[in-house]
Design a protein around this motif. Structure first.
Motif: not given
Length: 401
Positions: A277-279, A247-250, A316-318
């Motif tokens: 992000r919407s998911r 499955s496609p991920s980040l 969100n990451p720094a």
């Protein structure tokens, strides 16, 4: 042939012993009676970053007794070899790496694999192949890790024809069974050489040999297809991933974002980011960095700044050092020295200093805009951080007075 245990004991013992020996003067300018192995490694890394003379580079590396067991040493070894190659000191480079191969404390597969890759990165692939072939004479057993190192060396040297030969001939000649990393490296070679469609045959071979492709396999293929602008193939790869249970991920999204940004399609890349992000998938720092870089290259500085200032908020990451460095560089290029100065100060507060070229561009820009005092402040902070490089700033400082 050495066992795994017998390979490790001498290395650990010798590296520990080095902390109880008088330090080489080249690594010990403060004349301390002893240096620990970590102190030697840190001092060597600092010296190698600023040294350009080939003989001096080798002298530093020898004094530090660099080992692949230490992360700092691996970085130092790569820097040393990279600088020797850049100066075209190939005889010196060859002599140095051959010395390293024959050190009793470094005679293990991991170290020799590092040498194989370094030769490839230096454009000396024939030496990578020779080193691989002589491993038995060094008392070492070749494993698939050695084969993968050799393939990586060929990819690094951009000799894609040799990648094909090694992949076709060496597994059988040396009785080595290719693994996932082997196939992924070959896929990368095909994609880097503009033959992405041929990678489908590698996926078929993996299936035949019951080696399951992962997101790196498919992501590398998609990156190649994007580079060749075969956009219709992307959906096919995504469907194939789902069919094969991957499955496609980040990770997959990051490959796509980076590829789109390289093509000057950062707007499409941002739409992908907004989509995950919407998911409910949280993007990582790599996604943000590629978007910042992409928008900067396209001249969309406001969009790049907007993305940067989203970082560190709402889960969100720094920003990483690379995010700061990239945005500061392009802000200076565009003449936005106020924002560049603000980010540079925040960056240095975190212990990260942009490279000399970027800081010099900022300092010169501030000076041209009658902000010499702020420019001097930047120089002083950098000099305080790197006291060994004060001479580099003499010409710049003279301009500020």
């Amino acid at each position: 042939m050495f066992s795994t245990r017998s390979q490790r004991i001498p290395l650990v013992f010798l590296r520990h012993l080095s902390s109880a020996l008088p330090a080489s003067s080249i690594l010990n300018p403060q004349s301390l009676p002893f240096l620990t192995s970590r102190q030697k490694s840190r001092n060597a890394l600092a010296l190698l970053k600023s040294e350009e003379d080939p003989d001096r580079i080798v002298e530093i590396a020898r004094a530090a007794s660099l080992s692949t067991q230490s992360h700092l040493d691996r970085i130092s070894l790569s820097i040393a070899v990279s600088k020797l190659a850049a100066s075209r000191s190939f005889d010196t480079l060859h002599k140095f790496l051959e010395e390293q191969k024959n050190r009793p404390d470094c005679r293990d597969e991991r170290f020799v694999n590092k040498v194989i890759i370094l030769y490839g990165k230096s454009g000396m692939l024939h030496e990578s192949v020779r080193t691989f072939e002589q491993m038995d004479k060094l008392g070492l057993h070749r494993t698939v890790r050695s084969l993968n190192a050799l393939l990586s060396a060929a990819v690094a040297s951009k000799n894609h024809k040799e990648v094909g030969r090694i992949f076709t001939e060496f597994p059988k000649a040396f009785t080595i069974k290719p693994d996932l990393d082997t196939y992924n490296t070959v896929i990368k070679s095909l994609c880097d050489s503009g033959n992405s469609m041929s990678a489908y045959s590698i996926l078929d071979e993996m299936d035949k040999n019951k080696v399951h492709p992962n997101e790196i396999s498919y992501g590398t293929l998609m990156a190649g297809l994007y580079a060749e602008e075969r956009f219709d193939e992307i959906a096919k790869v995504l469907d194939l991933m789902k069919k094969k249970g991957c499955s496609p991920s980040l990770t997959t999204t990051n490959f796509r974002i980076k590829s789109l940004c390289k093509l000057g399609k950062s707007g499409e890349a941002k739409a992908l980011l907004d989509g995950i992000r919407s998911r409910g998938i949280l993007p990582d720092v790599f996604a943000f960095y590629n978007l910042i870089y992409g928008f900067c290259k396209e001249g969309s500085l406001e969009e790049a700044k907007s993305i940067f200032f989203e970082m560190g908020k709402k889960k969100n990451p720094a920003p990483s050092s690379e995010c700061y460095f990239t945005l500061i560089y392009y802000l200076c290029e565009s003449g936005d020295f106020s924002c560049a100065l603000d980010l540079c100060n925040k960056c240095m507060e975190r212990g990260w200093v942009p490279n000399f070229t970027t800081v010099k561009s900022l300092v010169n820009g501030l000076a041209r805009n009658e902000r010499a005092e702020e420019a001097r402040g930047v120089v002083e902070k950098v000099k305080e951080k790197f006291p060994g490089k004060v001479n580099m700033w003499m010409e710049v400082e003279e301009m500020l007075h």
